[in-house]
Scaffold this active site. Structure first.
Site, PDB file in Angstrom:
ATOM      1  N   ARG A 134       0.808  -1.223   0.000  1.00 33.35           N
ATOM      2  CA  ARG A 134       0.000   0.000   0.000  1.00 33.35           C
ATOM      3  C   ARG A 134       0.839   1.269   0.000  1.00 33.35           C
ATOM      4  NH1 ARG A 134      -4.735  -2.114   4.133  1.00 33.35           N
ATOM      5  NH2 ARG A 134      -5.693  -3.457   2.584  1.00 33.35           N
ATOM      6  N   GLU A 148      -6.576  -1.842  16.700  1.00 35.97           N
ATOM      7  CA  GLU A 148      -5.877  -0.799  15.943  1.00 35.97           C
ATOM      8  C   GLU A 148      -5.295   0.272  16.866  1.00 35.97           C
ATOM      9  OE1 GLU A 148      -8.015   0.496  12.430  1.00 35.97           O
ATOM     10  OE2 GLU A 148      -6.724   2.245  12.191  1.00 35.97           O
TER      11      GLU A 148
HETATM   12  C1  LIG Z   1     -13.824   0.628   5.596  1.00 31.20           C
HETATM   13  C2  LIG Z   1     -12.775  -0.247   6.200  1.00 31.20           C
HETATM   14  C3  LIG Z   1     -12.474  -1.480   5.666  1.00 31.20           C
HETATM   15  C4  LIG Z   1     -11.491  -2.293   6.214  1.00 31.20           C
HETATM   16  N1  LIG Z   1     -11.246  -3.533   5.689  1.00 31.20           N
HETATM   17  C5  LIG Z   1     -10.337  -4.352   6.296  1.00 31.20           C
HETATM   18  C6  LIG Z   1     -10.115  -5.688   5.840  1.00 31.20           C
HETATM   19  O1  LIG Z   1     -10.769  -6.134   4.934  1.00 31.20           O
HETATM   20  N2  LIG Z   1      -9.180  -6.434   6.460  1.00 31.20           N
HETATM   21  C7  LIG Z   1      -8.455  -5.972   7.519  1.00 31.20           C
HETATM   22  O2  LIG Z   1      -7.624  -6.691   8.061  1.00 31.20           O
HETATM   23  N3  LIG Z   1      -8.660  -4.720   7.973  1.00 31.20           N
HETATM   24  C8  LIG Z   1      -9.575  -3.913   7.406  1.00 31.20           C
HETATM   25  N4  LIG Z   1      -9.775  -2.644   7.887  1.00 31.20           N
HETATM   26  C9  LIG Z   1      -9.113  -2.270   9.133  1.00 31.20           C
HETATM   27  C10 LIG Z   1      -9.790  -3.017  10.297  1.00 31.20           C
HETATM   28  O3  LIG Z   1     -11.170  -3.123  10.014  1.00 31.20           O
HETATM   29  C11 LIG Z   1      -9.593  -2.304  11.632  1.00 31.20           C
HETATM   30  O4  LIG Z   1      -8.239  -2.030  11.858  1.00 31.20           O
HETATM   31  C12 LIG Z   1     -10.106  -3.172  12.769  1.00 31.20           C
HETATM   32  O5  LIG Z   1     -11.416  -3.612  12.500  1.00 31.20           O
HETATM   33  C13 LIG Z   1     -10.065  -2.374  14.057  1.00 31.20           C
HETATM   34  O6  LIG Z   1     -10.734  -3.100  15.046  1.00 31.20           O
HETATM   35  P1  LIG Z   1     -10.806  -2.487  16.499  1.00 31.20           P
HETATM   36  O7  LIG Z   1     -11.654  -3.403  17.286  1.00 31.20           O
HETATM   37  O8  LIG Z   1      -9.458  -2.174  16.977  1.00 31.20           O
HETATM   38  O9  LIG Z   1     -11.539  -1.074  16.312  1.00 31.20           O
HETATM   39  P2  LIG Z   1     -12.967  -0.706  15.711  1.00 31.20           P
HETATM   40  O10 LIG Z   1     -13.610  -1.820  14.997  1.00 31.20           O
HETATM   41  O11 LIG Z   1     -12.775   0.567  14.974  1.00 31.20           O
HETATM   42  O12 LIG Z   1     -13.841  -0.454  17.016  1.00 31.20           O
HETATM   43  C14 LIG Z   1     -13.548   0.589  17.907  1.00 31.20           C
HETATM   44  C15 LIG Z   1     -14.793   0.886  18.728  1.00 31.20           C
HETATM   45  O13 LIG Z   1     -14.438   1.811  19.751  1.00 31.20           O
HETATM   46  C16 LIG Z   1     -15.500   2.724  19.915  1.00 31.20           C
HETATM   47  N5  LIG Z   1     -14.954   3.930  20.536  1.00 31.20           N
HETATM   48  C17 LIG Z   1     -14.066   4.805  20.000  1.00 31.20           C
HETATM   49  N6  LIG Z   1     -13.812   5.790  20.878  1.00 31.20           N
HETATM   50  C18 LIG Z   1     -14.548   5.540  21.983  1.00 31.20           C
HETATM   51  C19 LIG Z   1     -14.732   6.224  23.224  1.00 31.20           C
HETATM   52  N7  LIG Z   1     -14.101   7.375  23.505  1.00 31.20           N
HETATM   53  N8  LIG Z   1     -15.577   5.697  24.132  1.00 31.20           N
HETATM   54  C20 LIG Z   1     -16.256   4.549  23.874  1.00 31.20           C
HETATM   55  N9  LIG Z   1     -16.125   3.867  22.713  1.00 31.20           N
HETATM   56  C21 LIG Z   1     -15.280   4.357  21.785  1.00 31.20           C
HETATM   57  C22 LIG Z   1     -16.038   2.936  18.512  1.00 31.20           C
HETATM   58  O14 LIG Z   1     -17.368   3.410  18.525  1.00 31.20           O
HETATM   59  C23 LIG Z   1     -15.904   1.540  17.926  1.00 31.20           C
HETATM   60  O15 LIG Z   1     -17.094   0.794  18.074  1.00 31.20           O
HETATM   61  C24 LIG Z   1     -10.761  -1.828   7.333  1.00 31.20           C
HETATM   62  C25 LIG Z   1     -11.036  -0.576   7.868  1.00 31.20           C
HETATM   63  C26 LIG Z   1     -12.032   0.220   7.316  1.00 31.20           C
HETATM   64  C27 LIG Z   1     -12.313   1.560   7.926  1.00 31.20           C
END
Ligand SMILES: Cc1cc2nc3c(=O)[nH]c(=O)nc-3n(C[C@H](O)[C@H](O)[C@H](O)COP(=O)(O)OP(=O)(O)OC[C@H]3O[C@@H](n4cnc5c(N)ncnc54)[C@H](O)[C@@H]3O)c2cc1C
Length: 566
Positions: free
Chosen positions: A290, A378
């Site tokens: 990327r 993330e």
């Molecule tokens: C459109 C898109 C497509 C993607 N496709 C892929 C893919 O195909 N394969 C891959 O490996 N990765 C992909 N990624 C990256 C991957 O999806 C993310 O890195 C991963 O899902 C992050 O997971 P997470 O649980 O860390 O955070 P998230 O799924 O982002 O969840 C974080 C949560 O924290 C909550 N939150 C945030 N701040 C606060 C707060 N202050 N108080 C309370 N709650 C809060 C949010 O509301 C959210 O629900 C993609 C990303 C995007 C945006």
């Protein structure tokens, strides 16, 4: 008027309910802890996980023999020398168990001849990426974990709770203070162990693939509480974000899985393949990582060879209608509804802010340097170094979430007395309860200004002049924001929420900018026009801390930091 604060207690508090938070909650509950899983949005629907459409990298070795060490080797190579070894190892080594458990939970990984199918993606040396077909990976992962959360005894869920600050007593993190969006009240949650699982920060950019909840809250919470962040300058731009023609009801990064299947040709405005000019043999294939693909597109545009809207063309015109329908499935009809016929026309694509490699420093138990505080998904910094491979983000969310849940539960078991956050949460609850103050500001406009600054001056191509310009403008916005929240504090007060968002976004944007200014080289996703070469002396992570409201940077290897913290 804001309401009286509410209170809750739990063994393990999980902030954020994407894949990382939900897996952490499931695992902590499985280990016997009482768990509170909270989110500023609806549980399991707020962040990137539910939006993901592509693949999940894992060395299952179903199609081609594979081993986690090969996955690790590719991950570390993509990270351009900056991956944390233990975190990258955890990601790759624990991935098969997580993916197999998701399979048992019923996620529905695509299958070929009855066995889980695996696709090849840029930077992976073999077919390694599992998926749920036709853009359903993220929704399926999220739905499956929501189901598992619902079946787990011991998990309390609360949506519409936006965490504003962590609560810290002298020795440790003992929970968090949140704004309840539905009432405007403050909520104090005291916990024996707290996990940040708040996802990434790409909402800082104008052109992004983010949800509205991805403004880097976790980084800001950790920084203000005294934790360190790593690699904040490394923002990943997804090279082929949809640019034109208008595409309604579909995600801008939707083209990737179809490139895995069909290749697709990347062409400049003169309809020439061009990536070989940038040292790749991508032409006609889909192999470029990327960081390099984004750079190649932006350089073509800069040289006046861009597509009409300022990107590149992506063409599938070499494929027959039947081949396209087989690969795209029902998505081909959604494209048709947008008047896009891929047999007759290319689309325009351009880099879009998509993922953040940086985040909170943690060791391989997902413990941060602050006792009582863990991090997952993330929001973690260091696992992917200067550039992340396709598919590694959902994998890290699952693997880090699982590990963080286990570690947090293990810590909670050792703490006999429930912490009392009443005193330590007072400042945060006062801030939540404050009404009005200062001159009127337009928080929505300020968010737009911040995004424009980051897009233009701290984007995929950077220079000292641009970054200094960004610093000045971010400082003005910070002054304008002031120290007390705006709005009346009533239920669903968006102005107040935006004030809290800006408080975090500005702090995190400043950290990204300062780290980008300090790194006087180009590496992975960080491209300095004034320092185009990679400098071996910079083969170090950059660590950011907050001291007296100033961001203080130092260079170190994250692994040495986390070892020192143990
Ligand atoms: C459109 C898109 C497509 C993607 N496709 C892929 C893919 O195909 N394969 C891959 O490996 N990765 C992909 N990624 C990256 C991957 O999806 C993310 O890195 C991963 O899902 C992050 O997971 P997470 O649980 O860390 O955070 P998230 O799924 O982002 O969840 C974080 C949560 O924290 C909550 N939150 C945030 N701040 C606060 C707060 N202050 N108080 C309370 N709650 C809060 C949010 O509301 C959210 O629900 C993609 C990303 C995007 C945006």
């Amino acid at each position: 008027m804001p309401r009286e604060p509410m209170q809750a207690t739990t063994d393990v508090l999980v902030i954020g309910s994407g894949a990382a938070g939900m897996y952490a909650a499931i695992e902590a509950a499985r280990a016997g802890s009482s768990v509170m899983l909270i989110d500023r949005s609806l549980i399991g629907r707020g962040g990137a996980t539910v939006m993901a459409q592509m693949t999940v990298a894992v060395a299952l070795g179903v199609q081609t023999p594979d081993h986690w060490t090969y996955h690790y080797r590719d991950t570390v190579a993509a990270g351009r020398g900056l991956c944390s070894g233990p975190l990258a190892q955890l990601l790759c080594e624990d991935a098969p168990a997580c993916i197999e458990e998701m399979d048992r939970f019923g996620v529905g990984w695509a299958r070929r001849d009855g066995r889980i199918a695996q696709a090849t993606a840029p930077g992976h040396d073999r077919a390694r990426c599992v998926y749920v077909d036709f853009l359903n990976t993220g929704p399926a992962v999220s739905k499956t974990l929501r189901g598992a959360v619902n079946r787990s005894a011991g998990i309390r869920k609360a949506g519409d709770l936006c965490v504003v600050d962590l609560i810290r007593d002298e020795a440790r993190i003992i929970g968090a203070a949140a704004l309840h969006l539905g009432s405007g009240a403050g909520v104090m949650i005291s916990a024996k162990a707290t996990i940040i699982a708040t996802g990434g920060l790409t909402r800082l950019y104008q052109r992004n693939s983010a949800s509205a909840n991805m403004g880097g809250d976790g980084c800001a919470l950790a920084l203000r509480a005294g934790a360190s962040l790593a690699d904040m300058e490394f923002v990943q731009f997804f090279p082929i974000g949809h640019l034109a023609p208008r595409l309604i009801g579909m995600d801008p990064i939707m083209w990737d899985p179809f490139r895995y299947k069909l290749g697709g040709r990347l062409l400049n405005g003169r309809m020439e393949e061009f990536t070989s000019r940038y040292g790749s043999d991508e032409d006609g294939k889909y192999v470029l990582t990327r960081d390099l693909a984004s750079y190649a597109i932006l350089k073509e545009v800069e040289a006046g060879r861009g597509s009409p809207h300022g990107g590149a063309y992506l063409s599938f015109q070499h494929c027959s209608g039947e081949t396209l329908r087989a690969a795209f499935g029902p998505v081909i009809d959604r494209l048709a509804a947008n008047a896009i016929d891929l047999t007759r026309m290319p689309v325009e694509v351009a880099p879009i802010a998509h993922y953040h490699m940086g985040g909170v420093v943690a060791d391989a138990t997902m413990a941060t340097e602050l006792p009582g505080l863990f991090v997952a998904g993330e929001a973690v910094g260091g696992a992917n170094g200067a550039n992340r491979l396709s598919g590694n983000a959902i994998t890290e969310a699952l693997a880090f979430g699982r590990r963080a849940g286990r570690s947090a539960a293990a810590l909670a078991r050792t703490i006999k007395q429930q912490p009392d956050g009443a005193m330590a949460s007072r400042a945060a609850l006062d801030l939540i309860g404050t009404c009005g103050g200062g001159c009127a500001i337009n928080t929505a406009e300020m968010i737009k200004s911040l995004q424009a600054i980051m897009e233009h001056d701290v984007g995929a191509l950077r220079s000292e002049e641009m970054l200094v310009h960004a610093q000045t403008r971010l400082a003005h916005l910070t002054d304008e924001l002031g120290e007390r929240p705006r709005g009346d504090g009533e239920a669903f007060d968006l102005e107040r929420l935006e004030w809290f968002d800006l408080r975090n976004m500005l702090l995190v944007a400043r950290t990204v900018t300062e780290a980008a200014l300090a790194r006087r080289e180009s590496r992975g996703a960080h491209r300095r026009e004034d320092f185009p070469a990679t400098d071996p002396a910079w083969a170090q992570n950059q660590i950011a801390r907050l001291k007296n409201e100033r961001i203080v940077l130092s260079a170190a290897l994250v692994d040495t930091l986390t070892t020192a913290a143990q």
